[in-house]
Design a protein around this motif. Structure first.
Motif, PDB file in Angstrom:
ATOM      1  N   LEU A   1       0.849  -1.182   0.000  1.00 11.52           N
ATOM      2  CA  LEU A   1       0.000   0.000   0.000  1.00 11.52           C
ATOM      3  C   LEU A   1       0.893   1.244   0.000  1.00 11.52           C
ATOM      4  O   LEU A   1       1.465   1.597   1.029  1.00 11.52           O
ATOM      5  CB  LEU A   1      -0.911   0.003   1.229  1.00 11.52           C
ATOM      6  N   PRO A   2       1.061   1.898  -1.142  1.00  8.83           N
ATOM      7  CA  PRO A   2       1.966   3.049  -1.214  1.00  8.83           C
ATOM      8  C   PRO A   2       1.438   4.246  -0.425  1.00  8.83           C
ATOM      9  O   PRO A   2       0.229   4.446  -0.322  1.00  8.83           O
ATOM     10  CB  PRO A   2       2.016   3.353  -2.712  1.00  8.83           C
ATOM     11  N   TYR A   3       2.358   5.023   0.135  1.00  6.63           N
ATOM     12  CA  TYR A   3       2.001   6.212   0.898  1.00  6.63           C
ATOM     13  C   TYR A   3       2.314   7.493   0.130  1.00  6.63           C
ATOM     14  O   TYR A   3       1.642   8.490   0.299  1.00  6.63           O
ATOM     15  CB  TYR A   3       2.779   6.245   2.226  1.00  6.63           C
ATOM     16  N   ASN A   4       3.358   7.484  -0.667  1.00  8.96           N
ATOM     17  CA  ASN A   4       3.824   8.732  -1.268  1.00  8.96           C
ATOM     18  C   ASN A   4       4.183   8.581  -2.741  1.00  8.96           C
ATOM     19  O   ASN A   4       5.165   9.148  -3.208  1.00  8.96           O
ATOM     20  CB  ASN A   4       5.030   9.273  -0.486  1.00  8.96           C
ATOM     21  N   SER A   5       3.379   7.806  -3.457  1.00  6.31           N
ATOM     22  CA  SER A   5       3.635   7.647  -4.889  1.00  6.31           C
ATOM     23  C   SER A   5       3.132   8.850  -5.676  1.00  6.31           C
ATOM     24  O   SER A   5       3.467   9.027  -6.842  1.00  6.31           O
ATOM     25  CB  SER A   5       2.950   6.377  -5.408  1.00  6.31           C
TER      26      SER A   5
ATOM     27  N   LEU B   1      -3.638   7.231   3.245  1.00  6.65           N
ATOM     28  CA  LEU B   1      -4.011   8.504   3.875  1.00  6.65           C
ATOM     29  C   LEU B   1      -5.298   8.341   4.694  1.00  6.65           C
ATOM     30  O   LEU B   1      -5.437   8.940   5.764  1.00  6.65           O
ATOM     31  CB  LEU B   1      -4.206   9.582   2.801  1.00  6.65           C
ATOM     32  N   TYR B   2      -6.213   7.526   4.200  1.00  4.25           N
ATOM     33  CA  TYR B   2      -7.464   7.272   4.930  1.00  4.25           C
ATOM     34  C   TYR B   2      -7.174   6.529   6.230  1.00  4.25           C
ATOM     35  O   TYR B   2      -7.755   6.840   7.283  1.00  4.25           O
ATOM     36  CB  TYR B   2      -8.405   6.458   4.045  1.00  4.25           C
TER      37      TYR B   2
ATOM     38  N   GLY C   1      -6.798   0.681  10.850  1.00  8.20           N
ATOM     39  CA  GLY C   1      -6.554   2.061  11.283  1.00  8.20           C
ATOM     40  C   GLY C   1      -6.739   2.232  12.775  1.00  8.20           C
ATOM     41  O   GLY C   1      -5.989   2.972  13.422  1.00  8.20           O
ATOM     42  N   ILE C   2      -7.722   1.536  13.360  1.00 10.70           N
ATOM     43  CA  ILE C   2      -7.962   1.610  14.805  1.00 10.70           C
ATOM     44  C   ILE C   2      -6.757   1.038  15.560  1.00 10.70           C
ATOM     45  O   ILE C   2      -6.293   1.617  16.553  1.00 10.70           O
ATOM     46  CB  ILE C   2      -9.236   0.831  15.192  1.00 10.70           C
ATOM     47  N   GLU C   3      -6.256  -0.097  15.079  1.00  9.32           N
ATOM     48  CA  GLU C   3      -5.089  -0.708  15.722  1.00  9.32           C
ATOM     49  C   GLU C   3      -3.867   0.208  15.619  1.00  9.32           C
ATOM     50  O   GLU C   3      -3.095   0.356  16.576  1.00  9.32           O
ATOM     51  CB  GLU C   3      -4.792  -2.056  15.067  1.00  9.32           C
ATOM     52  N   LYS C   4      -3.716   0.831  14.483  1.00 16.25           N
ATOM     53  CA  LYS C   4      -2.574   1.728  14.257  1.00 16.25           C
ATOM     54  C   LYS C   4      -2.582   2.911  15.222  1.00 16.25           C
ATOM     55  O   LYS C   4      -1.537   3.425  15.605  1.00 16.25           O
ATOM     56  CB  LYS C   4      -2.603   2.226  12.810  1.00 16.25           C
ATOM     57  N   SER C   5      -3.776   3.317  15.648  1.00 17.00           N
ATOM     58  CA  SER C   5      -3.889   4.469  16.546  1.00 17.00           C
ATOM     59  C   SER C   5      -3.385   4.163  17.951  1.00 17.00           C
ATOM     60  O   SER C   5      -3.076   5.072  18.714  1.00 17.00           O
ATOM     61  CB  SER C   5      -5.350   4.913  16.635  1.00 17.00           C
ATOM     62  N   GLY C   6      -3.350   2.879  18.321  1.00 13.62           N
ATOM     63  CA  GLY C   6      -2.981   2.508  19.679  1.00 13.62           C
ATOM     64  C   GLY C   6      -4.160   2.429  20.624  1.00 13.62           C
ATOM     65  O   GLY C   6      -3.993   2.125  21.811  1.00 13.62           O
TER      66      GLY C   6
END
Length: 210
Positions: free
Chosen positions: A31-35, A44-45, A93-98
């Motif tokens: 999943l690219p972030y800055n292509s 980004l989402y 995304g929820i997991e990534k938030s901590g």
């Protein structure tokens, strides 16, 4: 002691990562972030989800097993991602938030689909199982509501339409067919079995008992 509970609302049309994957030369999905291209949109989402989690639940970390209630609001009834694919994308995304330790904590989930043209979003509530339990009831509507019907995906329409034609032609035809080879049966060729529920032609019957 605070009850193990959190609520997150993220505005914008919910999306799923399956539409934004690229593959490297080894065939591995990335999943690219800055292509600088469209495929950055999911990354980004996911960052937006993580940011809203931290903002709306400051200092909260839930480590126990969870019940999740997810309400997804799309702009359109007809054009939106599969809701069954949305849950995994949101929980990443929820997991990534901590806010949670691991999305494996979510042992029970209810997902509901709604439509809000002017305010697409998702609303997620998390309930710790030490304090909360889940009960649900399915009951008949007091009055019949309007059906929401779905069409097959574009890549399956041809198969679906041809299958419907075959089914309709079969329904119109009253000619019995052998349930092994499928050929039409004449009255003097029919051999029945299973109390008349199974019809076999003489050729297939002879092959079975050779």
């Amino acid at each position: 002691m605070n009850k193990p509970y959190a609520k997150i609302i993220v505005k914008g049309s919910p999306i799923t990562k399956s539409n934004f994957k690229l593959f490297n030369i080894s065939g591995r999905a990335i999943l690219p972030y800055n292509s600088g291209k469209y495929h950055d949109r999911y990354a980004l989402y996911e960052e937006q989800i993580a940011y809203e989690c931290r903002s709306q639940n400051p200092g909260t970390v839930i480590s126990e097993s969870l019940i999740a209630v997810l309400k997804v609001y799309y702009k359109s009834k007809k054009r939106h991602p599969d809701t069954s694919n949305i849950t995994k994308s949101i929980f990443d995304g929820i997991e990534k938030s901590g806010l949670i330790i691991n999305d494996a904590q979510i042992r029970k989930i209810i997902t509901e689909e709604f439509y809000d043209k002017n305010n697409p979003r998702f609303e997620l509530e998390l309930f710790g199982e030490s304090h909360y339990n889940l009960k649900y009831v399915i009951s008949e509507n007091e009055s019949i509501e309007e059906e929401i019907n779905y069409s097959p995906p574009p890549n399956k329409k041809k198969f679906y339409n041809s299958s419907k034609k075959i089914q309709n032609s079969s329904e119109k035809s009253s000619i019995p067919r052998c349930q092994i080879c499928g050929k039409p049966l004449k009255k003097n060729e029919i051999i029945s079995a299973n109390k008349g529920n199974t019809l076999i032609c003489k050729d297939c019957f002879n092959k079975l008992f050779r």
